[in-house]
Write a protein that holds these residues in place. Structure first.
Motif, short mmCIF file in Angstrom:
data_model
loop_
_atom_site.label_atom_id
_atom_site.label_comp_id
_atom_site.label_asym_id
_atom_site.label_seq_id
_atom_site.Cartn_x
_atom_site.Cartn_y
_atom_site.Cartn_z
N VAL A 169 86.00 50.68 84.92
CA VAL A 169 86.07 49.24 85.15
C VAL A 169 87.44 48.81 85.66
O VAL A 169 87.72 47.62 85.79
N GLY A 170 88.31 49.78 85.95
CA GLY A 170 89.60 49.49 86.57
C GLY A 170 90.73 49.20 85.61
O GLY A 170 91.75 48.67 86.01
N ILE A 171 90.59 49.54 84.35
CA ILE A 171 91.67 49.34 83.37
C ILE A 171 92.42 50.66 83.23
O ILE A 171 91.84 51.67 82.84
N GLU A 172 93.69 50.65 83.54
CA GLU A 172 94.50 51.88 83.48
C GLU A 172 95.59 51.73 82.42
O GLU A 172 96.78 51.71 82.71
N THR A 173 95.20 51.60 81.18
CA THR A 173 96.15 51.48 80.08
C THR A 173 96.34 52.85 79.44
O THR A 173 95.37 53.47 79.02
N PRO A 174 97.59 53.34 79.35
CA PRO A 174 97.82 54.70 78.83
C PRO A 174 97.31 54.92 77.41
O PRO A 174 96.84 56.01 77.09
N TRP A 175 97.35 53.91 76.55
CA TRP A 175 96.93 54.13 75.17
C TRP A 175 95.42 54.29 75.02
O TRP A 175 94.95 54.72 73.96
N LEU A 176 94.66 53.99 76.06
CA LEU A 176 93.21 54.21 76.00
C LEU A 176 92.85 55.65 76.32
O LEU A 176 91.74 56.08 76.03
N LYS A 177 93.77 56.41 76.90
CA LYS A 177 93.48 57.79 77.26
C LYS A 177 93.45 58.68 76.02
O LYS A 177 94.16 58.45 75.06
#
Length: 142
Positions: free
Chosen positions: A127-135
């Protein structure tokens, strides 16, 4: 399946199993296959316990498979089933707030495992969210 058909099938299975027991190498191989299949089903069941669906049923199935050849598994199956039944009877009598905490805890376990396995980061990337803590901390997923 009628009761007579069930009895015939059971007797046929027992005769086949007796023939396998008469051949030690085949008996060991058969028991090893039962152990591998039963343990695999049991592990899948344990992994799926916190997820919506038949996690505990899969655990019981894995133990039942093992119990066909290993007496210890039958004892464990009966003990685990009795504890499960007691816990569910207790849990169903608790106030709504206690059951709500149980639901929240289960949801937290599901989200945490999905995060560790990379599913949260993968969906976020879709969905285009590139947040490092979600990886995923394991480097899995997208």
């Amino acid at each position: 399946m009628t009761e007579n058909a069930w009895r015939r099938a059971t007797r046929r299975w027992a005769r086949w199993r007796d023939r396998v027991r008469d051949r030690p190498a085949l008996d060991i191989a058969y028991r090893m296959v039962v152990a591998v299949v039963g343990l695999a089903v049991l592990v899948v069941g344990i992994i799926t316990i916190p997820y919506p669906g038949p996690g505990w049923a899969i655990v019981f199935l894995g133990l039942a498979i093992l119990a066909t050849e290993f007496s210890w598994a039958g004892k464990v199956l009966h003990a685990v089933r009795a504890r499960y039944d007691r816990f569910m009877a207790w849990f169903s009598t608790q106030p709504h707030w206690v059951r709500g905490i149980g639901v929240l805890f289960t949801a937290a376990v599901v989200v945490a495992t999905l995060w560790v396995l990379g599913a949260v980061g993968w969906v976020a990337a879709l969905v285009g969210i590139e947040t490092p803590w979600l990886k995923s901390p394991l480097g899995l997923g997208g």
